[in-house]
Write an enzyme that holds these catalytic residues in place. Sequence first.
Site, mmCIF file in Angstrom:
data_model
loop_
_atom_site.group_PDB
_atom_site.id
_atom_site.type_symbol
_atom_site.label_atom_id
_atom_site.label_comp_id
_atom_site.label_asym_id
_atom_site.label_seq_id
_atom_site.Cartn_x
_atom_site.Cartn_y
_atom_site.Cartn_z
ATOM 1 N N ILE A 60 7.554 -0.301 -9.259
ATOM 2 C CA ILE A 60 6.244 0.618 -9.657
ATOM 3 C C ILE A 60 5.924 1.657 -8.522
ATOM 4 C CG2 ILE A 60 3.878 0.567 -9.863
ATOM 5 C CD1 ILE A 60 4.261 -2.238 -11.077
ATOM 6 N N ASP A 74 7.587 1.560 3.119
ATOM 7 C CA ASP A 74 8.417 0.423 2.444
ATOM 8 C C ASP A 74 8.753 -0.335 3.514
ATOM 9 O OD1 ASP A 74 9.219 0.072 -0.717
ATOM 10 O OD2 ASP A 74 9.803 -1.324 0.827
ATOM 11 N N ASP A 128 5.407 -2.366 7.617
ATOM 12 C CA ASP A 128 5.145 -3.577 6.913
ATOM 13 C C ASP A 128 3.514 -3.700 6.858
ATOM 14 O OD1 ASP A 128 4.236 -6.213 6.328
ATOM 15 O OD2 ASP A 128 5.399 -7.347 7.794
ATOM 16 N N VAL A 129 2.780 -3.515 5.736
ATOM 17 C CA VAL A 129 1.486 -3.332 5.719
ATOM 18 C C VAL A 129 0.581 -4.666 6.057
ATOM 19 C CG1 VAL A 129 1.626 -1.826 3.974
ATOM 20 C CG2 VAL A 129 1.120 -4.292 3.353
ATOM 21 N N ASN A 137 -0.016 -0.160 -3.115
ATOM 22 C CA ASN A 137 1.057 -0.772 -4.131
ATOM 23 C C ASN A 137 1.571 -2.098 -3.573
ATOM 24 O OD1 ASN A 137 2.752 -0.910 -6.220
ATOM 25 N ND2 ASN A 137 4.026 -0.310 -4.738
ATOM 26 N N TYR A 178 -0.393 -15.943 -5.739
ATOM 27 C CA TYR A 178 -0.556 -14.249 -6.161
ATOM 28 C C TYR A 178 -1.778 -14.203 -6.899
ATOM 29 C CZ TYR A 178 1.274 -10.639 -8.964
ATOM 30 O OH TYR A 178 1.187 -9.332 -9.409
ATOM 31 N N LYS A 210 -4.884 -11.446 -6.073
ATOM 32 C CA LYS A 210 -5.042 -10.297 -7.288
ATOM 33 C C LYS A 210 -6.490 -10.274 -7.660
ATOM 34 C CE LYS A 210 -1.011 -8.567 -7.031
ATOM 35 N NZ LYS A 210 -0.680 -7.156 -6.236
#
Length: 258
Positions: free
Chosen positions: A19, A38, A60-61, A87, A153, A157
């Site tokens: 995405i 990324d 690495d966020v 993202n 997960y 979210k």
Amino acid sequence: MSLSLQDKHILVTAGANGIGLAIVRKFLASGARVHACDVDADACRALAGSHPNLSVSVADVSSEAQVLDLYRDLAERWGRLDALVNNAGVAGPTSRLEDTTLDAWRQTLDVNLTGAFLCARGAVPLLRAAGGGAIINISSVAGRLGFSLRTPYSASKFGLAGLTQTWAMELGPSNIRVNSVLPGVVAGERVERVIAARAAAGGVSNDAMRAQLVSSVSLRRMTQPEDVANQVAFLCSDEGAMISGQSISVCGNVEHLG
């Protein structure tokens, strides 16, 4: 409709695959300048130099130090930012609650939720300096419906929905709008891994699990990465200037996830 994104400066996390890559390509096609970060160094190398308005770095966020380095680089490179697309995310484990380890829980939330926080925090000074802009959090329909066997997960979210509404209120006076985009069953390698894991857990074939997921979509087809990219680009454009605090599904109306 031609979107007003010419010369906008945009950061897309996890922008070298899936995405994220579709979002990067949409922005570039609309005239924006894009930086994609990324964790996949090979994908970053493959993407580097592919477009004159694209820069790429490995980051690495979930690491505060790496995010700080990322924004120092952007401040020197551009001196401004018009939009951030949060993202980056991981699928996390497919397991029953009682079988989910604390390490798996933490790792999923570190990337999906803490990563979004770190990147948004770093973006705000640059967005303010530009006179405003946009933050887009890539969430999931699992953040409005829940998703069995996917506790970390789904929790991450749902958390993005709260951050989106909170940041929209806090940053609105600075002309920074904040929204979430909730993809559904998106065609690609990630959903195929999820399908395989859920099929194994349920003792059914991958084809049967894929058909089950698609049958829960009113339009009876998977979302394409480009569908998500189109919505993200609109929300970052001047045409989306009065949309903030919203969680917008791009999913063909997923009715349930089971």
